[in-house]
Design a protein around this motif. Structure first.
Motif, PDB file in Angstrom:
ATOM      1  N   ILE A   1       0.846  -1.192   0.000  1.00 16.57           N
ATOM      2  CA  ILE A   1       0.000   0.000   0.000  1.00 16.57           C
ATOM      3  C   ILE A   1       0.882   1.244   0.000  1.00 16.57           C
ATOM      4  CG2 ILE A   1      -1.745   1.313   1.265  1.00 16.57           C
ATOM      5  CD1 ILE A   1      -2.848  -1.267   0.119  1.00 16.57           C
ATOM      6  N   ASP A   2       0.597   2.194  -0.878  1.00 15.37           N
ATOM      7  CA  ASP A   2       1.333   3.452  -0.901  1.00 15.37           C
ATOM      8  C   ASP A   2       1.083   4.250   0.373  1.00 15.37           C
ATOM      9  OD1 ASP A   2       2.320   2.892  -3.416  1.00 15.37           O
ATOM     10  OD2 ASP A   2       0.792   4.072  -4.466  1.00 15.37           O
ATOM     11  N   TYR A   3       2.064   5.035   0.773  1.00 16.11           N
ATOM     12  CA  TYR A   3       1.976   5.811   2.009  1.00 16.11           C
ATOM     13  C   TYR A   3       0.735   6.698   2.019  1.00 16.11           C
ATOM     14  CZ  TYR A   3       3.300   8.859   5.886  1.00 16.11           C
ATOM     15  OH  TYR A   3       3.308   9.552   7.075  1.00 16.11           O
ATOM     16  N   ASP A   4       0.514   7.445   0.938  1.00 14.46           N
ATOM     17  CA  ASP A   4      -0.596   8.398   0.936  1.00 14.46           C
ATOM     18  C   ASP A   4      -1.950   7.702   0.953  1.00 14.46           C
ATOM     19  OD1 ASP A   4      -0.062   7.429  -1.609  1.00 14.46           O
ATOM     20  OD2 ASP A   4      -0.637   9.280  -2.637  1.00 14.46           O
ATOM     21  N   VAL A   5      -2.023   6.528   0.361  1.00 16.44           N
ATOM     22  CA  VAL A   5      -3.280   5.773   0.375  1.00 16.44           C
ATOM     23  C   VAL A   5      -3.604   5.321   1.796  1.00 16.44           C
ATOM     24  CG1 VAL A   5      -4.439   3.694  -0.465  1.00 16.44           C
ATOM     25  CG2 VAL A   5      -3.034   5.052  -2.021  1.00 16.44           C
TER      26      VAL A   5
END
Length: 413
Positions: free
Chosen positions: A62-66
């Protein structure tokens, strides 16, 4: 001279332990082992500088911003310290799990069936130097010490347990010893150990492929994690001077650089730090270094040697972390090694040699067995750096770092 009962049991344990020579046992073999293999739950009480128990729970891809935009992850962050500058070590999943146990990924750039030679030491060897009880809890594992490639849900046939998300099962030094094998258990054992107050002082906790967001999404995974952690946070035995790391193995968009949303919480986090952030640069290697600093353990002599230490621990040891300029940092690939498929790295037949003489960030030198095994050999990499780099392959050579300024002293009272 008669052997003691303890020594006979130890010999028996070693005699029937065997590293798997096939990637997947039959269902009949799995069912037979599940009916006979007994999980092993040792306990210990070795005091640490900051925490007495440490558990980490990893979600997937999972991407940080997500993650940061998910309301359940936001709630979890409010319960502890948000680590805003924490990185995976490469892609895909398995090399990150490998790195968390050994301080290296050996050039791995794949999710293959790996068996890492017994002359490679792991965190299990570090813990054993002080008798610190350790374990793993793998959701969906059919029995303690299962070495197969995967095990599907037997009712829905959905993905469930996978070997690539199990750090210590990758190492022959673990799988050749049945006592160690039986400390790699499933979630049934997790709740039994919790109820019986037999949790180890260190554990790596892996949800199944649905709950960890791999086969679902952050909404599903974060909701599951909030429920899982909330129950534990309300358990007095679990919380007693415990530090929990919630993190992800890697990000999802490889070009973004592999920063992952990470949180520290638990009874070891002071109320004054709940809802705060720590912007120090960390990687999965930082966790090994922090464990060593907390319990006075040696280093594995690999990338854990120079890794930054969690600030909550560094403050107690006096260690000065490094400020790493991540502009040119690439942790979405790796350096050459024998476990490479030449996807995100280059294959090399040479197994990297660790350091045998260094102070390392925890300040406790190198593990004795590492010094003995590699005596007189030059380290392959400069493992004293706070991030992995390699001049031969031009990997992360343009990344700069400087010591962080010391923290201000608390006011006199």
């Amino acid at each position: 001279m008669k052997a003691t009962v303890a020594s006979l049991l130890a010999m028996a344990s070693l005699s029937y332990a065997q590293t798997a020579n096939t990637s997947e046992p039959t269902l009949a073999e799995i069912e037979k082992a599940a009916a006979t293999v007994e999980p092993y739950s040792p306990t210990s009480d070795v005091k640490g500088l900051v925490f007495d128990k440490f558990y980490q729970v990893w979600l997937e891809n999972i991407d940080y911003d997500v993650a940061a935009n998910d309301t359940n992850m936001q709630w979890l962050a409010e319960q502890g310290i948000l680590l805003t500058n924490y990185y995976g070590t490469t892609h895909p999943s398995e090399p990150n799990y490998c790195a968390s146990a050994s301080g290296d990924n050996f050039g791995m750039d794949n999710d293959d069936f790996h068996q890492i030679p017994s002359n490679v030491s792991t965190i299990a060897d570090l813990f054993d130097t002080k008798g610190i009880a350790w374990g793993e809890y793998q959701e969906g594992l059919p029995y303690a010490g299962f070495q197969g490639y995967n095990y599907s849900n037997q009712e829905t046939y959905a993905n469930d347990y996978v070997r690539k998300h199990n750090p210590l099962i990758l190492f022959d030094s673990v799988t050749s010893n049945s006592t160690r094998l039986r400390m790699i258990k499933n979630f049934t054992s997790l709740y039994n150990d919790l109820d019986n107050e037999k949790l180890p002082q260190y554990a790596f906790i892996t949800p199944n492929m649905t709950n960890d967001a791999h086969d679902t999404n952050i909404t599903f995974g974060a909701k599951w994690e909030r429920g899982f952690i909330s129950d534990l946070l309300n358990n007095t035995y679990f919380m007693n001077n415990t530090l929990v790391l919630l993190t992800f193995d890697e990000d999802d968009t490889y070009a973004k650089g592999n920063r992952v949303f990470s949180i520290l919480l638990g009874g070891a986090v002071p109320d004054s730090l709940k809802g705060t952030t720590d912007d120090t640069f960390y990687t999965h290697y930082s966790i090994i270094a922090s464990l060593s600093a907390n319990w006075g353990l040696p280093s594995l002599g690999r990338w854990d040697c120079g890794a930054n230490i969690l600030e909550i621990v560094a403050n107690e040891t006096g260690y000065v972390n490094y400020d790493v300029d991540t502009t040119n940092l690439h942790l979405n690939e790796t350096y050459p090694g024998p476990l490479s498929d030449s996807i995100y790295s280059e294959y090399s037949s040479v197994w990297p040699v660790p350091l045998t003489n260094a102070t390392c960030s925890a300040g406790n030198g190198i593990l004795d067995i590492v010094k003995e095994t590699y005596k007189g050999r030059e380290a392959t990499f400069n493992y004293t750096h706070p991030f992995p780099y390699d001049t031969a392959s031009n990997y992360n050579v343009d990344v700069t770092f400087t010591p962080l300024p010391p923290l201000p002293l608390p006011p006199l009272t």
